[in-house]
Design a protein around this motif. Structure first.
Motif, PDB file in Angstrom:
ATOM      1  N   LYS A   1     -19.782   2.093  -4.700  1.00  0.00           N
ATOM      2  CA  LYS A   1     -20.323   3.265  -5.402  1.00  0.00           C
ATOM      3  C   LYS A   1     -19.189   4.225  -5.771  1.00  0.00           C
ATOM      4  CE  LYS A   1     -24.825   5.083  -4.640  1.00  0.00           C
ATOM      5  NZ  LYS A   1     -25.760   5.761  -3.769  1.00  0.00           N
ATOM      6  N   ALA A   2     -18.276   4.437  -4.857  1.00  0.00           N
ATOM      7  CA  ALA A   2     -17.156   5.336  -5.098  1.00  0.00           C
ATOM      8  C   ALA A   2     -16.272   4.763  -6.203  1.00  0.00           C
ATOM      9  CB  ALA A   2     -16.352   5.548  -3.826  1.00  0.00           C
ATOM     10  N   ALA A   3     -16.077   3.446  -6.178  1.00  0.00           N
ATOM     11  CA  ALA A   3     -15.263   2.805  -7.207  1.00  0.00           C
ATOM     12  C   ALA A   3     -15.938   2.932  -8.570  1.00  0.00           C
ATOM     13  CB  ALA A   3     -15.023   1.335  -6.845  1.00  0.00           C
ATOM     14  N   LYS A   4     -17.263   2.727  -8.607  1.00  0.00           N
ATOM     15  CA  LYS A   4     -17.997   2.878  -9.863  1.00  0.00           C
ATOM     16  C   LYS A   4     -17.875   4.301 -10.390  1.00  0.00           C
ATOM     17  CE  LYS A   4     -21.540  -0.705  -9.571  1.00  0.00           C
ATOM     18  NZ  LYS A   4     -22.980  -0.995  -9.511  1.00  0.00           N
ATOM     19  N   ASN A   5     -17.969   5.279  -9.501  1.00  0.00           N
ATOM     20  CA  ASN A   5     -17.841   6.693  -9.912  1.00  0.00           C
ATOM     21  C   ASN A   5     -16.460   6.967 -10.490  1.00  0.00           C
ATOM     22  OD1 ASN A   5     -20.440   7.396  -9.206  1.00  0.00           O
ATOM     23  ND2 ASN A   5     -19.869   8.160  -7.170  1.00  0.00           N
ATOM     24  N   VAL A   6     -15.445   6.396  -9.847  1.00  0.00           N
ATOM     25  CA  VAL A   6     -14.079   6.590 -10.339  1.00  0.00           C
ATOM     26  C   VAL A   6     -13.923   5.941 -11.715  1.00  0.00           C
ATOM     27  CG1 VAL A   6     -11.652   5.960  -9.937  1.00  0.00           C
ATOM     28  CG2 VAL A   6     -13.025   6.850  -8.065  1.00  0.00           C
ATOM     29  N   VAL A   7     -14.440   4.722 -11.889  1.00  0.00           N
ATOM     30  CA  VAL A   7     -14.346   4.020 -13.173  1.00  0.00           C
ATOM     31  C   VAL A   7     -15.112   4.777 -14.242  1.00  0.00           C
ATOM     32  CG1 VAL A   7     -15.010   1.909 -14.398  1.00  0.00           C
ATOM     33  CG2 VAL A   7     -13.920   1.751 -12.160  1.00  0.00           C
ATOM     34  N   GLU A   8     -16.336   5.209 -13.905  1.00  0.00           N
ATOM     35  CA  GLU A   8     -17.137   5.960 -14.877  1.00  0.00           C
ATOM     36  C   GLU A   8     -16.455   7.273 -15.234  1.00  0.00           C
ATOM     37  OE1 GLU A   8     -21.040   6.421 -13.242  1.00  0.00           O
ATOM     38  OE2 GLU A   8     -21.522   4.295 -13.489  1.00  0.00           O
ATOM     39  N   SER A   9     -15.886   7.923 -14.240  1.00  0.00           N
ATOM     40  CA  SER A   9     -15.181   9.170 -14.480  1.00  0.00           C
ATOM     41  C   SER A   9     -13.970   8.914 -15.379  1.00  0.00           C
ATOM     42  CB  SER A   9     -14.753   9.786 -13.155  1.00  0.00           C
ATOM     43  OG  SER A   9     -13.996  10.952 -13.373  1.00  0.00           O
ATOM     44  N   GLY A  10     -13.239   7.823 -15.089  1.00  0.00           N
ATOM     45  CA  GLY A  10     -12.085   7.465 -15.912  1.00  0.00           C
ATOM     46  C   GLY A  10     -12.504   7.115 -17.332  1.00  0.00           C
ATOM     47  N   GLU A  11     -13.617   6.382 -17.483  1.00  0.00           N
ATOM     48  CA  GLU A  11     -14.120   6.042 -18.811  1.00  0.00           C
ATOM     49  C   GLU A  11     -14.533   7.306 -19.559  1.00  0.00           C
ATOM     50  OE1 GLU A  11     -17.275   3.264 -18.162  1.00  0.00           O
ATOM     51  OE2 GLU A  11     -15.911   1.563 -17.963  1.00  0.00           O
ATOM     52  N   SER A  12     -15.160   8.223 -18.832  1.00  0.00           N
ATOM     53  CA  SER A  12     -15.590   9.488 -19.447  1.00  0.00           C
ATOM     54  C   SER A  12     -14.378  10.287 -19.921  1.00  0.00           C
ATOM     55  CB  SER A  12     -16.411  10.291 -18.440  1.00  0.00           C
ATOM     56  OG  SER A  12     -16.755  11.544 -18.973  1.00  0.00           O
TER      57      SER A  12
END
Length: 119
Positions: A8-19
């Motif tokens: 979940k934390a990794a997904k948040n980081v990836v989504e944040s990076g994509e954003s």
């Protein structure tokens, strides 16, 4: 930490990076669009200023031609007056008087030609 939490934390980081990457991309597009608009506005202003300068140039050209025309006439009159004065000093004959004598000679020549033709 559990595996789910890490995922979940990794997904948040990836989504944040994509954003963030998307926002950077959009900011770049916005900058391009704004630069293009400003360039078009600058082009219009430049075109307007150029047209205004052309109109002013036309006005100045007319004034310059008039001034040159006046100065040319004045210079011609002064040169002619100087030539007449020089001619008078050298010959002692007034130029106007010489022109009147020329007219009289022309009339006499025509009269003589008529008389010669009548005989």
């Amino acid at each position: 930490m559990s595996d789910k939490t890490v995922v979940k934390a990794a997904k948040n980081v990836v989504e944040s990076g994509e954003s963030i990457a998307r926002n950077i991309w959009l900011a770049g597009l916005g900058l391009y669009s704004r630069s293009l608009e400003e360039a078009q506005q600058l082009n219009e202003k430049t075109s307007n200023v150029f047209d205004e300068l052309v109109e002013r140039g036309k006005e100045v050209e007319v004034q310059a031609k008039e001034c040159i025309g006046r100065n040319t006439e004045k210079a011609s009159e002064e040169v002619e007056a100087g030539m007449n004065d020089l001619f008078y000093r050298l010959s002692g004959v007034d130029r106007e008087k010489l022109e009147r004598m020329d007219e009289k000679i022309d009339k006499l020549t025509k009269a003589v030609e008529k008389l010669a033709a009548a005989e």
